[in-house]
Design a protein around this motif. Structure first.
Motif, PDB file in Angstrom:
ATOM      1  N   THR A 189       0.842  -1.184   0.000  1.00  0.00           N
ATOM      2  CA  THR A 189       0.000   0.000   0.000  1.00  0.00           C
ATOM      3  C   THR A 189       0.878   1.235   0.000  1.00  0.00           C
ATOM      4  N   LEU A 190       0.690   2.064  -1.004  1.00  0.00           N
ATOM      5  CA  LEU A 190       1.422   3.316  -1.099  1.00  0.00           C
ATOM      6  C   LEU A 190       0.566   4.445  -0.539  1.00  0.00           C
ATOM      7  N   SER A 191       1.220   5.394   0.088  1.00  0.00           N
ATOM      8  CA  SER A 191       0.546   6.587   0.607  1.00  0.00           C
ATOM      9  C   SER A 191       1.138   7.816  -0.056  1.00  0.00           C
ATOM     10  N   CYS A 192       0.313   8.819  -0.192  1.00  0.00           N
ATOM     11  CA  CYS A 192       0.766  10.113  -0.708  1.00  0.00           C
ATOM     12  C   CYS A 192       0.140  11.189   0.166  1.00  0.00           C
ATOM     13  N   ALA A 193       0.971  11.840   0.945  1.00  0.00           N
ATOM     14  CA  ALA A 193       0.493  12.874   1.864  1.00  0.00           C
ATOM     15  C   ALA A 193       0.800  14.238   1.288  1.00  0.00           C
ATOM     16  N   GLY A 194      -0.224  15.074   1.224  1.00  0.00           N
ATOM     17  CA  GLY A 194      -0.053  16.417   0.710  1.00  0.00           C
ATOM     18  C   GLY A 194       0.097  17.430   1.827  1.00  0.00           C
ATOM     19  N   SER A 195       0.910  18.433   1.600  1.00  0.00           N
ATOM     20  CA  SER A 195       1.072  19.506   2.569  1.00  0.00           C
ATOM     21  C   SER A 195       1.268  20.812   1.834  1.00  0.00           C
ATOM     22  N   GLY A 196       1.045  21.881   2.533  1.00  0.00           N
ATOM     23  CA  GLY A 196       1.207  23.198   1.921  1.00  0.00           C
ATOM     24  C   GLY A 196      -0.093  23.799   1.425  1.00  0.00           C
ATOM     25  N   ARG A 197      -1.074  22.967   1.223  1.00  0.00           N
ATOM     26  CA  ARG A 197      -2.405  23.430   0.865  1.00  0.00           C
ATOM     27  C   ARG A 197      -3.363  22.260   0.994  1.00  0.00           C
ATOM     28  N   THR A 198      -4.629  22.564   0.917  1.00  0.00           N
ATOM     29  CA  THR A 198      -5.635  21.512   0.950  1.00  0.00           C
ATOM     30  C   THR A 198      -5.875  21.026  -0.468  1.00  0.00           C
ATOM     31  N   PHE A 199      -5.718  19.742  -0.655  1.00  0.00           N
ATOM     32  CA  PHE A 199      -5.813  19.190  -1.991  1.00  0.00           C
ATOM     33  C   PHE A 199      -7.210  18.703  -2.362  1.00  0.00           C
ATOM     34  N   SER A 200      -8.177  18.996  -1.547  1.00  0.00           N
ATOM     35  CA  SER A 200      -9.507  18.445  -1.804  1.00  0.00           C
ATOM     36  C   SER A 200     -10.117  18.950  -3.106  1.00  0.00           C
ATOM     37  N   ASN A 201      -9.622  20.072  -3.612  1.00  0.00           N
ATOM     38  CA  ASN A 201     -10.118  20.574  -4.890  1.00  0.00           C
ATOM     39  C   ASN A 201      -9.217  20.206  -6.058  1.00  0.00           C
ATOM     40  N   TYR A 202      -8.231  19.381  -5.787  1.00  0.00           N
ATOM     41  CA  TYR A 202      -7.288  18.978  -6.820  1.00  0.00           C
ATOM     42  C   TYR A 202      -7.623  17.593  -7.354  1.00  0.00           C
ATOM     43  N   TYR A 203      -7.251  17.370  -8.590  1.00  0.00           N
ATOM     44  CA  TYR A 203      -7.267  16.027  -9.134  1.00  0.00           C
ATOM     45  C   TYR A 203      -5.938  15.364  -8.766  1.00  0.00           C
ATOM     46  N   ARG A 211       7.373   7.400 -18.231  1.00  0.00           N
ATOM     47  CA  ARG A 211       6.438   7.412 -17.100  1.00  0.00           C
ATOM     48  C   ARG A 211       5.060   6.952 -17.578  1.00  0.00           C
ATOM     49  N   GLU A 212       4.459   6.081 -16.805  1.00  0.00           N
ATOM     50  CA  GLU A 212       3.232   5.404 -17.218  1.00  0.00           C
ATOM     51  C   GLU A 212       2.082   5.747 -16.285  1.00  0.00           C
ATOM     52  N   PHE A 213       0.939   5.999 -16.857  1.00  0.00           N
ATOM     53  CA  PHE A 213      -0.269   6.288 -16.079  1.00  0.00           C
ATOM     54  C   PHE A 213      -0.735   5.053 -15.323  1.00  0.00           C
ATOM     55  N   VAL A 214      -1.101   5.255 -14.074  1.00  0.00           N
ATOM     56  CA  VAL A 214      -1.660   4.174 -13.255  1.00  0.00           C
ATOM     57  C   VAL A 214      -3.111   4.478 -12.866  1.00  0.00           C
ATOM     58  N   ALA A 215      -3.337   5.681 -12.336  1.00  0.00           N
ATOM     59  CA  ALA A 215      -4.690   6.009 -11.875  1.00  0.00           C
ATOM     60  C   ALA A 215      -4.851   7.518 -11.775  1.00  0.00           C
ATOM     61  N   ALA A 216      -6.064   7.977 -11.992  1.00  0.00           N
ATOM     62  CA  ALA A 216      -6.405   9.386 -11.803  1.00  0.00           C
ATOM     63  C   ALA A 216      -7.776   9.447 -11.143  1.00  0.00           C
ATOM     64  N   PHE A 217      -7.951  10.415 -10.245  1.00  0.00           N
ATOM     65  CA  PHE A 217      -9.188  10.431  -9.482  1.00  0.00           C
ATOM     66  C   PHE A 217      -9.361  11.777  -8.809  1.00  0.00           C
ATOM     67  N   ASN A 218     -10.558  12.018  -8.323  1.00  0.00           N
ATOM     68  CA  ASN A 218     -10.778  13.193  -7.484  1.00  0.00           C
ATOM     69  C   ASN A 218     -11.143  12.734  -6.074  1.00  0.00           C
ATOM     70  N   TRP A 219     -11.308  13.674  -5.205  1.00  0.00           N
ATOM     71  CA  TRP A 219     -11.496  13.346  -3.797  1.00  0.00           C
ATOM     72  C   TRP A 219     -12.903  12.847  -3.509  1.00  0.00           C
ATOM     73  N   SER A 220     -13.855  13.281  -4.324  1.00  0.00           N
ATOM     74  CA  SER A 220     -15.237  12.849  -4.063  1.00  0.00           C
ATOM     75  C   SER A 220     -15.487  11.430  -4.540  1.00  0.00           C
ATOM     76  N   GLY A 221     -14.658  10.953  -5.457  1.00  0.00           N
ATOM     77  CA  GLY A 221     -14.818   9.594  -5.943  1.00  0.00           C
ATOM     78  C   GLY A 221     -15.631   9.468  -7.213  1.00  0.00           C
ATOM     79  N   ASP A 222     -16.192  10.565  -7.710  1.00  0.00           N
ATOM     80  CA  ASP A 222     -16.975  10.451  -8.937  1.00  0.00           C
ATOM     81  C   ASP A 222     -16.121  10.462 -10.184  1.00  0.00           C
TER      82      ASP A 222
END
Length: 123
Positions: free
Chosen positions: A19-33, A45-56
């Protein structure tokens, strides 16, 4: 200063999990993809996954569908990549990325990047 910090990489046997984790700091990423990419030695570099915070919005590469899943913890500003049924071809440096307006598969467009975490899968 905006930072993304990946962790959780390591060595796994084929068929195992990480399980990989990615922790963001410096701003709130909830509005980021958010996205995960990977890069094997000598490869692009190869694409693995793209998503938003709401899950839609959640897109997984065909090569990882059914094996990798995404989860989020908005309170911790952290996203996760659960990797199951690992294969030797999953060996790569895995990167977390974020962008305020883009959720596609083109790595060159993402604005923010983590430093990467190595995943090695032995056969």
């Amino acid at each position: 200063q905006v930072q993304l910090l990946e962790s959780g990489g390591g060595l796994a046997q084929a068929g195992g999990s990480l399980t990989l984790s990615c922790a963001g700091s410096g701003r709130t990423f909830s509005n980021y993809y958010m996205a995960w990419f990977r890069q094997a030695p000598g490869k692009e570099r190869e694409f693995v996954a793209a998503f938003n915070w709401s899950g839609d919005i959640e897109v997984l590469a065909d090569s990882v569908k059914g094996r990798f899943t995404i989860s989020r913890d908005s309170a911790e500003n952290t996203v996760y990549l659960q990797m199951n049924s690992l294969k030797p071809e999953d060996t790569a440096v895995y990167y977390c990325a974020a962008d305020p307006g883009y959720s596609g598969q083109n790595y060159a467009i993402y604005e923010y990047w983590g430093q990467g975490t190595q995943v090695t899968v032995s056969s």
